[in-house]
Scaffold this motif. Structure first.
Motif, PDB file in Angstrom:
ATOM      1  N   LEU A 121      36.115  43.602  35.317  1.00  0.00           N
ATOM      2  CA  LEU A 121      36.429  43.062  37.156  1.00  0.00           C
ATOM      3  C   LEU A 121      35.807  44.118  38.505  1.00  0.00           C
ATOM      4  O   LEU A 121      36.955  45.177  38.454  1.00  0.00           O
ATOM      5  CB  LEU A 121      37.898  42.484  36.739  1.00  0.00           C
ATOM      6  CG  LEU A 121      38.456  41.816  36.058  1.00  0.00           C
ATOM      7  CD1 LEU A 121      39.777  41.060  35.763  1.00  0.00           C
ATOM      8  CD2 LEU A 121      37.842  40.421  36.821  1.00  0.00           C
ATOM      9  N   ASP A 122      35.619  43.377  39.130  1.00  0.00           N
ATOM     10  CA  ASP A 122      35.236  44.165  39.995  1.00  0.00           C
ATOM     11  C   ASP A 122      36.105  43.858  41.096  1.00  0.00           C
ATOM     12  O   ASP A 122      35.995  42.499  42.328  1.00  0.00           O
ATOM     13  CB  ASP A 122      33.643  43.907  40.911  1.00  0.00           C
ATOM     14  CG  ASP A 122      32.947  44.387  41.974  1.00  0.00           C
ATOM     15  OD1 ASP A 122      33.786  45.763  42.107  1.00  0.00           O
ATOM     16  OD2 ASP A 122      32.265  44.092  43.234  1.00  0.00           O
ATOM     17  N   THR A 123      37.353  44.462  40.783  1.00  0.00           N
ATOM     18  CA  THR A 123      38.556  44.437  42.338  1.00  0.00           C
ATOM     19  C   THR A 123      38.465  44.825  43.444  1.00  0.00           C
ATOM     20  O   THR A 123      38.307  45.985  43.626  1.00  0.00           O
ATOM     21  CB  THR A 123      39.968  44.768  41.376  1.00  0.00           C
ATOM     22  OG1 THR A 123      40.377  43.371  40.096  1.00  0.00           O
ATOM     23  CG2 THR A 123      41.037  44.265  42.283  1.00  0.00           C
TER      24      THR A 123
ATOM     25  N   ASN B 226      47.329  37.363  42.771  1.00  0.00           N
ATOM     26  CA  ASN B 226      48.296  37.128  42.446  1.00  0.00           C
ATOM     27  C   ASN B 226      47.910  37.953  40.393  1.00  0.00           C
ATOM     28  O   ASN B 226      48.044  39.157  40.046  1.00  0.00           O
ATOM     29  CB  ASN B 226      49.724  36.764  41.963  1.00  0.00           C
ATOM     30  CG  ASN B 226      50.350  37.183  43.133  1.00  0.00           C
ATOM     31  OD1 ASN B 226      50.161  38.299  43.532  1.00  0.00           O
ATOM     32  ND2 ASN B 226      51.454  35.775  43.553  1.00  0.00           N
ATOM     33  N   VAL B 227      47.016  37.760  40.322  1.00  0.00           N
ATOM     34  CA  VAL B 227      46.008  38.079  39.369  1.00  0.00           C
ATOM     35  C   VAL B 227      44.647  37.509  39.803  1.00  0.00           C
ATOM     36  O   VAL B 227      43.940  37.178  39.990  1.00  0.00           O
ATOM     37  CB  VAL B 227      46.326  36.138  38.439  1.00  0.00           C
ATOM     38  CG1 VAL B 227      45.646  36.372  36.928  1.00  0.00           C
ATOM     39  CG2 VAL B 227      47.784  36.752  37.927  1.00  0.00           C
ATOM     40  N   ASP B 228      43.838  38.523  39.038  1.00  0.00           N
ATOM     41  CA  ASP B 228      42.040  38.783  39.044  1.00  0.00           C
ATOM     42  C   ASP B 228      41.663  38.331  37.770  1.00  0.00           C
ATOM     43  O   ASP B 228      42.095  38.626  36.664  1.00  0.00           O
ATOM     44  CB  ASP B 228      41.809  39.896  39.938  1.00  0.00           C
ATOM     45  CG  ASP B 228      41.971  40.105  40.857  1.00  0.00           C
ATOM     46  OD1 ASP B 228      41.870  39.087  41.856  1.00  0.00           O
ATOM     47  OD2 ASP B 228      41.155  40.725  41.166  1.00  0.00           O
ATOM     48  N   TYR B 229      40.378  37.238  37.414  1.00  0.00           N
ATOM     49  CA  TYR B 229      40.293  36.922  36.265  1.00  0.00           C
ATOM     50  C   TYR B 229      38.517  36.396  36.568  1.00  0.00           C
ATOM     51  O   TYR B 229      38.315  36.229  37.274  1.00  0.00           O
ATOM     52  CB  TYR B 229      41.229  35.934  35.564  1.00  0.00           C
ATOM     53  CG  TYR B 229      40.990  34.626  36.323  1.00  0.00           C
ATOM     54  CD1 TYR B 229      39.701  33.490  35.808  1.00  0.00           C
ATOM     55  CD2 TYR B 229      41.459  33.862  37.313  1.00  0.00           C
ATOM     56  CE1 TYR B 229      39.981  32.200  36.380  1.00  0.00           C
ATOM     57  CE2 TYR B 229      41.487  32.609  38.405  1.00  0.00           C
ATOM     58  CZ  TYR B 229      40.326  32.287  37.464  1.00  0.00           C
ATOM     59  OH  TYR B 229      39.884  31.174  37.786  1.00  0.00           O
TER      60      TYR B 229
ATOM     61  N   VAL C 231      41.514  39.910  32.865  1.00  0.00           N
ATOM     62  CA  VAL C 231      42.248  39.328  33.297  1.00  0.00           C
ATOM     63  C   VAL C 231      42.862  40.760  33.520  1.00  0.00           C
ATOM     64  O   VAL C 231      43.519  41.494  32.968  1.00  0.00           O
ATOM     65  CB  VAL C 231      43.662  38.379  32.437  1.00  0.00           C
ATOM     66  CG1 VAL C 231      44.532  37.970  33.599  1.00  0.00           C
ATOM     67  CG2 VAL C 231      42.664  37.079  32.536  1.00  0.00           C
ATOM     68  N   MET C 232      43.755  40.206  34.857  1.00  0.00           N
ATOM     69  CA  MET C 232      44.257  41.400  36.183  1.00  0.00           C
ATOM     70  C   MET C 232      45.564  41.167  36.930  1.00  0.00           C
ATOM     71  O   MET C 232      45.004  40.359  37.655  1.00  0.00           O
ATOM     72  CB  MET C 232      43.227  42.226  36.723  1.00  0.00           C
ATOM     73  CG  MET C 232      44.098  43.421  37.395  1.00  0.00           C
ATOM     74  SD  MET C 232      43.314  44.048  38.423  1.00  0.00           S
ATOM     75  CE  MET C 232      42.179  45.603  36.803  1.00  0.00           C
ATOM     76  N   GLY C 233      47.094  41.523  36.200  1.00  0.00           N
ATOM     77  CA  GLY C 233      47.707  41.058  37.000  1.00  0.00           C
ATOM     78  C   GLY C 233      48.262  41.980  38.119  1.00  0.00           C
ATOM     79  O   GLY C 233      47.684  43.339  37.800  1.00  0.00           O
ATOM     80  N   ARG C 234      48.612  41.553  39.075  1.00  0.00           N
ATOM     81  CA  ARG C 234      48.979  42.447  40.311  1.00  0.00           C
ATOM     82  C   ARG C 234      47.415  43.578  40.832  1.00  0.00           C
ATOM     83  O   ARG C 234      47.950  45.095  40.753  1.00  0.00           O
ATOM     84  CB  ARG C 234      50.106  43.246  40.203  1.00  0.00           C
ATOM     85  CG  ARG C 234      51.758  42.823  39.485  1.00  0.00           C
ATOM     86  CD  ARG C 234      52.637  43.764  39.609  1.00  0.00           C
ATOM     87  NE  ARG C 234      52.702  44.480  39.960  1.00  0.00           N
ATOM     88  CZ  ARG C 234      53.605  44.972  41.134  1.00  0.00           C
ATOM     89  NH1 ARG C 234      54.091  44.389  42.113  1.00  0.00           N
ATOM     90  NH2 ARG C 234      53.716  46.186  41.909  1.00  0.00           N
ATOM     91  N   PRO C 235      46.959  43.303  41.118  1.00  0.00           N
ATOM     92  CA  PRO C 235      44.927  43.389  40.645  1.00  0.00           C
ATOM     93  C   PRO C 235      45.326  44.977  42.221  1.00  0.00           C
ATOM     94  O   PRO C 235      46.322  44.152  43.502  1.00  0.00           O
ATOM     95  CB  PRO C 235      44.399  42.851  41.117  1.00  0.00           C
ATOM     96  CG  PRO C 235      44.847  41.303  41.895  1.00  0.00           C
ATOM     97  CD  PRO C 235      46.195  41.829  41.348  1.00  0.00           C
TER      98      PRO C 235
ATOM     99  N   TYR D  59      46.013  45.315  32.697  1.00  0.00           N
ATOM    100  CA  TYR D  59      44.717  44.336  32.555  1.00  0.00           C
ATOM    101  C   TYR D  59      44.536  44.226  31.016  1.00  0.00           C
ATOM    102  O   TYR D  59      45.332  44.779  30.035  1.00  0.00           O
ATOM    103  CB  TYR D  59      43.841  46.266  33.265  1.00  0.00           C
ATOM    104  CG  TYR D  59      42.545  45.613  33.139  1.00  0.00           C
ATOM    105  CD1 TYR D  59      41.322  44.074  34.073  1.00  0.00           C
ATOM    106  CD2 TYR D  59      41.782  45.506  32.961  1.00  0.00           C
ATOM    107  CE1 TYR D  59      40.674  44.150  34.300  1.00  0.00           C
ATOM    108  CE2 TYR D  59      39.845  45.752  32.358  1.00  0.00           C
ATOM    109  CZ  TYR D  59      39.682  44.356  33.199  1.00  0.00           C
ATOM    110  OH  TYR D  59      38.426  44.221  33.032  1.00  0.00           O
ATOM    111  N   LEU D  60      43.388  42.929  31.242  1.00  0.00           N
ATOM    112  CA  LEU D  60      43.430  42.838  29.949  1.00  0.00           C
ATOM    113  C   LEU D  60      41.963  42.333  29.311  1.00  0.00           C
ATOM    114  O   LEU D  60      41.626  41.847  30.979  1.00  0.00           O
ATOM    115  CB  LEU D  60      44.344  41.283  29.440  1.00  0.00           C
ATOM    116  CG  LEU D  60      43.631  40.589  27.417  1.00  0.00           C
ATOM    117  CD1 LEU D  60      44.004  41.445  26.966  1.00  0.00           C
ATOM    118  CD2 LEU D  60      44.251  39.227  28.038  1.00  0.00           C
ATOM    119  N   ASP D  61      41.183  43.427  28.700  1.00  0.00           N
ATOM    120  CA  ASP D  61      40.127  43.060  28.546  1.00  0.00           C
ATOM    121  C   ASP D  61      39.963  42.758  27.492  1.00  0.00           C
ATOM    122  O   ASP D  61      40.124  43.680  26.599  1.00  0.00           O
ATOM    123  CB  ASP D  61      39.212  44.069  28.726  1.00  0.00           C
ATOM    124  CG  ASP D  61      38.154  44.174  28.950  1.00  0.00           C
ATOM    125  OD1 ASP D  61      37.421  43.958  29.788  1.00  0.00           O
ATOM    126  OD2 ASP D  61      37.550  45.087  28.691  1.00  0.00           O
TER     127      ASP D  61
END
Length: 129
Positions: free
Chosen positions: A67-69, A77-80, A112-116, A123-125
């Protein structure tokens, strides 16, 4: 080695922040050992076509498989980014046995990233082929 894909373009916006990226491609290649024989004698070779279709949905783009947060979260609150690709390797040979060796392939890509961009992020990858 995954399915042939092109980089995502601008996509189609859905909802407030999510973007859908559909696509299709056609890979062409040559397999020097179709049946994975151990002996050199009798090894079957054949050209193949690999049509592929995919769809990706996410609120954050990926770069190099991650992810390119952005530091600007805009209240997120979540990037996905979730992607699915399906393809079929079709052998282009006059030999019926080689043509019958074609197979489907699938790929699932999940980021998926919680609290980016916080001090503590989760982070789940996962990529399944």
């Amino acid at each position: 080695m995954g399915l042939p894909r092109a980089p995502d373009g601008p996509g189609v916006k859905v909802g407030k922040r999510s973007v859908v990226h559909p696509g299709v491609s056609l890979g062409i290649g040559f397999d020097s050992n179709v049946f994975r024989e151990r002996s050199v004698e009798g090894v079957a070779r054949g050209a193949y076509a690999l049509p592929t279709a995919w769809v990706t949905v996410g609120n954050t783009p990926t770069r190099d498989g991650r992810l390119d947060t952005s530091p600007n979260l805009d209240g997120r609150n979540v990037d996905y980014s979730l992607g699915v690709a399906l393809g079929y390797r079709a052998y282009l040979s006059g030999n019926e046995d080689i043509r019958a060796a074609g197979k489907f392939a699938a790929e699932l890509d999940l980021h998926v990233m919680g609290r980016p961009a916080k001090k503590l992020s989760i982070y789940l990858d996962e990529t399944l082929r």
